[in-house]
Scaffold this motif. Structure first.
Motif, short mmCIF file in Angstrom:
data_model
loop_
_atom_site.label_atom_id
_atom_site.label_comp_id
_atom_site.label_asym_id
_atom_site.label_seq_id
_atom_site.Cartn_x
_atom_site.Cartn_y
_atom_site.Cartn_z
N PHE A 139 0.83 -1.21 0.00
CA PHE A 139 0.00 0.00 0.00
C PHE A 139 0.87 1.26 0.00
N LEU A 140 1.91 1.29 0.84
CA LEU A 140 2.79 2.46 0.88
C LEU A 140 3.50 2.66 -0.46
N MET A 141 3.88 1.57 -1.11
CA MET A 141 4.51 1.68 -2.42
C MET A 141 3.55 2.26 -3.45
N ILE A 142 2.30 1.80 -3.42
CA ILE A 142 1.29 2.32 -4.35
C ILE A 142 1.05 3.80 -4.09
N GLU A 143 0.97 4.18 -2.81
CA GLU A 143 0.72 5.58 -2.47
C GLU A 143 1.84 6.49 -2.97
N GLU A 144 3.08 6.07 -2.77
CA GLU A 144 4.21 6.90 -3.22
C GLU A 144 4.31 6.93 -4.74
N ALA A 145 4.00 5.82 -5.40
CA ALA A 145 3.99 5.82 -6.87
C ALA A 145 2.91 6.74 -7.40
N THR A 146 1.76 6.76 -6.73
CA THR A 146 0.67 7.67 -7.13
C THR A 146 1.09 9.12 -6.95
N ARG A 147 1.76 9.42 -5.83
CA ARG A 147 2.23 10.78 -5.60
C ARG A 147 3.23 11.21 -6.68
N ALA A 148 4.11 10.28 -7.05
CA ALA A 148 5.12 10.60 -8.06
C ALA A 148 4.49 10.85 -9.43
N ARG A 149 3.42 10.11 -9.75
CA ARG A 149 2.81 10.23 -11.08
C ARG A 149 1.84 11.40 -11.17
N TRP A 150 0.98 11.59 -10.15
CA TRP A 150 -0.09 12.58 -10.26
C TRP A 150 0.02 13.72 -9.24
N GLY A 151 1.03 13.69 -8.39
CA GLY A 151 1.19 14.76 -7.41
C GLY A 151 0.30 14.56 -6.19
N GLY A 152 0.42 15.50 -5.25
CA GLY A 152 -0.31 15.37 -4.00
C GLY A 152 -1.55 16.24 -3.89
N THR A 153 -1.84 17.03 -4.91
CA THR A 153 -3.01 17.91 -4.84
C THR A 153 -4.28 17.17 -5.29
N PRO A 154 -5.44 17.55 -4.74
CA PRO A 154 -6.69 16.90 -5.16
C PRO A 154 -6.95 17.12 -6.64
N LEU A 155 -7.53 16.12 -7.30
CA LEU A 155 -7.82 16.17 -8.73
C LEU A 155 -9.27 15.78 -8.99
N THR A 156 -9.79 16.26 -10.09
CA THR A 156 -11.13 15.86 -10.54
C THR A 156 -11.09 15.69 -12.05
N PHE A 157 -12.11 15.03 -12.58
CA PHE A 157 -12.25 14.95 -14.03
C PHE A 157 -13.73 15.08 -14.38
N GLU A 158 -13.97 15.49 -15.60
CA GLU A 158 -15.35 15.76 -16.02
C GLU A 158 -16.03 14.47 -16.45
N ILE A 159 -17.24 14.28 -15.96
CA ILE A 159 -18.02 13.11 -16.35
C ILE A 159 -18.91 13.47 -17.53
N PRO A 160 -19.43 12.51 -18.26
CA PRO A 160 -20.28 12.80 -19.43
C PRO A 160 -21.50 13.63 -19.04
N PRO A 161 -21.99 14.48 -19.95
CA PRO A 161 -23.18 15.31 -19.64
C PRO A 161 -24.38 14.49 -19.17
N ALA A 162 -24.52 13.27 -19.69
CA ALA A 162 -25.66 12.44 -19.30
C ALA A 162 -25.64 12.08 -17.82
N LEU A 163 -24.47 12.19 -17.18
CA LEU A 163 -24.34 11.81 -15.76
C LEU A 163 -24.26 13.02 -14.84
N GLN A 164 -24.41 14.24 -15.39
CA GLN A 164 -24.21 15.43 -14.60
C GLN A 164 -25.48 15.96 -13.94
N GLY A 165 -26.62 15.47 -14.33
CA GLY A 165 -27.87 15.98 -13.78
C GLY A 165 -28.34 15.17 -12.59
N ALA A 166 -29.63 15.31 -12.31
CA ALA A 166 -30.28 14.57 -11.22
C ALA A 166 -31.61 14.05 -11.71
#
Length: 340
Positions: A139-166
């Motif tokens: 787990f610690l190895m995965i966490e550090e590899a994730t930090r190295a690849r994507w950094g430590g700041t929170p990230l988001t991504f956009e979902i398809p418009p069909a999934l954005q409503g209610a």
């Protein structure tokens, strides 16, 4: 006769606290609904959706822990990789969210297989603490590899418009992405249960757990079947990560936070019980959303503002676990001596 009578009386005395907890919970639910009906319904819907996410995370963990006897702390890292993998597919590679929903769980499952073959296969049947330490290191190895690849700041991504409503439900509404989570989780739960308890494959897995030497003697490839189970558990963790990341985004605390919740849910439901993981996931999810509203309702009715405790939702899973273990130490649907 005297002994059997004492046993019946003892069983009745143990069931009394459980009945009391159920009655008290029902009364609190009714009070909350009477004071804040709209808020209660909306949080109930949110709690069910959140509970389904918890259920499929715990389901993957329960498969590995209950069937293989390995305390897989790396499950949280695989869940986190599912969220970040979806970000990689959607943002970096420019592919669709639907592609991530298929590709990422398979990739995480393959990574889980690599971990099982290289690290965990030699730990089957040994002290679970050894597996816990080994998977914590992974787990610690995965966490550090994730930090190295994507950094430590929170990230988001956009979902398809069909999934954005209610979607309105008459008594409230549910975000479309949450509805997708509920549908996918329900499909996974039914599929895993059917595979393990309605097919010859599941029968051979359980036969290998009961008597591995005899199962191998009649020609069953037990290591291959255990690897398949590990692939399924890891892929489910990755799928849950994709869905959670799509709804709330991701950061490096995601893995640790949710693996603790997954362990809590497995303990509440009972180690080795797929049905227990689902029930306890829903129980914890609904409780996390409803209990803060209940505390607010109690404060409103009694006039005691101290009852409205800020941040109580964060400790709800552990309160539920404590109550369940006091009433039934094996968990709701646990099997006695499963890991002995």
């Amino acid at each position: 006769m005297a002994t059997s009578t004492l046993r019946r009386l003892g069983a009745g005395s143990r069931s009394t606290p459980a009945v009391g907890v159920v009655i008290a919970s029902a009364l609190l639910f009714l009070l909350t609904f009477a004071v804040f009906p709209d808020l209660f319904v909306q949080n109930l819907i949110g709690g069910v959706a959140y509970g389904m996410v918890l259920a499929i995370i715990a389901l993957g963990l329960a498969l590995i822990l209950g069937l293989l006897g390995v305390v897989n702390f790396a499950h949280g890292g695989l869940f986190m990789l599912g969220a970040y993998g979806a970000y990689e597919i959607v943002v970096t590679q420019g592919l669709s969210f639907w592609a991530a929903l298929v590709v990422v769980p398979i990739a995480v499952g393959v990574l889980g297989v690599a971990m099982e073959v290289s690290v965990l296969r030699r730990l089957y049947g040994k002290n679970p603490v050894i597996g816990l330490l080994a998977t914590f290191g992974v787990f610690l190895m995965i966490e550090e590899a994730t930090r190295a690849r994507w950094g430590g700041t929170p990230l988001t991504f956009e979902i398809p418009p069909a999934l954005q409503g209610a979607i309105p439900l008459g008594v409230g509404q549910i975000a479309t992405i949450r509805l997708l989570t509920v549908v996918v989780a329900a499909f996974i739960i039914v599929g895993i249960y059917s595979l393990m308890y309605r097919t010859d494959f599941g029968l051979t897995i359980r036969a290998g757990l009961q008597d591995r030497e005899m199962a191998e003697f009649i020609g069953i490839n037990i290591p291959m079947r255990f690897t398949i189970v590990f692939f399924l558990g890891s892929a489910i963790a990755g799928l849950a990560g994709v869905l959670r990341g799509a709804e709330t985004g991701m950061d490096l605390s995601l893995g640790f936070e949710f693996v603790l919740l997954a362990f809590v849910i497995v303990i509440i439901g009972g180690v080795g019980s797929i049905f227990g993981s689902v029930v306890s996931g829903l129980l914890v999810g609904v409780s996390v959303f409803i209990l803060p509203v209940t505390a607010r309702a109690l404060a409103s009715v009694t006039g005691v503002d101290a009852l409205n405790v800020a941040g109580i939702g964060g400790v709800v899973p552990y309160i539920v676990m404590l109550v369940v273990l006091l009433v039934r130490p094996r968990g709701l649907f646990g099997e006695e001596g499963l890991l002995e």
